[in-house]
Design a protein around this motif. Structure first.
Motif, PDB file in Angstrom:
ATOM      1  N   ALA A   9       0.829  -1.208   0.000  1.00  0.00           N
ATOM      2  CA  ALA A   9       0.000   0.000   0.000  1.00  0.00           C
ATOM      3  C   ALA A   9       0.862   1.255   0.000  1.00  0.00           C
ATOM      4  N   ASN A  10       2.086   1.174   0.493  1.00  0.00           N
ATOM      5  CA  ASN A  10       2.972   2.331   0.580  1.00  0.00           C
ATOM      6  C   ASN A  10       3.833   2.542  -0.662  1.00  0.00           C
ATOM      7  N   ILE A  11       3.722   1.652  -1.639  1.00  0.00           N
ATOM      8  CA  ILE A  11       4.545   1.772  -2.844  1.00  0.00           C
ATOM      9  C   ILE A  11       3.924   2.796  -3.790  1.00  0.00           C
ATOM     10  N   ASP A  12       4.752   3.646  -4.336  1.00  0.00           N
ATOM     11  CA  ASP A  12       4.312   4.624  -5.327  1.00  0.00           C
ATOM     12  C   ASP A  12       4.358   3.934  -6.699  1.00  0.00           C
ATOM     13  N   TRP A  13       3.239   3.356  -7.091  1.00  0.00           N
ATOM     14  CA  TRP A  13       3.202   2.546  -8.311  1.00  0.00           C
ATOM     15  C   TRP A  13       3.439   3.370  -9.561  1.00  0.00           C
ATOM     16  N   GLU A  14       3.092   4.639  -9.531  1.00  0.00           N
ATOM     17  CA  GLU A  14       3.354   5.498 -10.687  1.00  0.00           C
ATOM     18  C   GLU A  14       4.860   5.684 -10.881  1.00  0.00           C
ATOM     19  N   ALA A  15       5.584   5.836  -9.784  1.00  0.00           N
ATOM     20  CA  ALA A  15       7.041   5.960  -9.865  1.00  0.00           C
ATOM     21  C   ALA A  15       7.676   4.655 -10.337  1.00  0.00           C
ATOM     22  N   VAL A  16       7.137   3.530  -9.887  1.00  0.00           N
ATOM     23  CA  VAL A  16       7.644   2.226 -10.327  1.00  0.00           C
ATOM     24  C   VAL A  16       7.436   2.068 -11.830  1.00  0.00           C
ATOM     25  N   GLN A  17       6.262   2.429 -12.303  1.00  0.00           N
ATOM     26  CA  GLN A  17       5.967   2.335 -13.729  1.00  0.00           C
ATOM     27  C   GLN A  17       6.885   3.261 -14.526  1.00  0.00           C
ATOM     28  N   HIS A  18       7.104   4.464 -14.026  1.00  0.00           N
ATOM     29  CA  HIS A  18       7.989   5.420 -14.693  1.00  0.00           C
ATOM     30  C   HIS A  18       9.411   4.867 -14.801  1.00  0.00           C
TER      31      HIS A  18
END
Length: 127
Positions: free
Chosen positions: A26-35
């Motif tokens: 829940a704390n992961i920034d998935w948009e940053a991971v995708q980027h």
């Protein structure tokens, strides 16, 4: 400790791990991971990335002035050969992305290292 106690303890520890995993996800920034993922994919598609990687591997090769520690000369030679082969593979990847002619003399040494001396001799390439 009874079987029921053991099972209860195992279930509690399993569910505790699941709740910790859920909290972490829940704390992961998935948009940053995708980027970052897209950055890595695009970089790997560029010849400059592979040329830079080859330079890093060449720079990591052992030098005669390096302290060997407990490594034998054979171990150092094997490590050097692995690094040299990995660097050659990176240069070949860059050449493929640039659509270079791999049969040219410019790439002969790297192709020979990647495929072996027999393969290049069959093609009539200078190794």
């Amino acid at each position: 400790m009874t079987y029921a106690d053991t099972a209860q303890h195992a279930a509690e520890s399993h569910f505790r791990w699941q709740s910790q995993a859920r909290a972490a996800l829940a704390n992961i920034d998935w948009e940053a991971v995708q980027h970052r993922f897209l950055q890595d994919v695009l970089n790997a598609a560029m010849p400059q990335y592979w040329e830079a990687r080859a330079r890093v591997l060449e720079d990591a090769r052992p030098r005669s002035t390096d302290f060997l520690g407990r490594a034998t000369r054979a171990e150092v030679a094997a490590h050097d050969a692995r690094l040299a082969a990995d660097a050659a593979r990176c240069r070949i990847q860059a050449a493929l992305l640039r659509d270079d002619d791999l049969l040219s003399d410019h790439h002969a040494t790297d192709v020979a290292m990647c495929l072996g001396e027999n393969a290049t001799a069959d093609w009539g390439m200078a190794a």
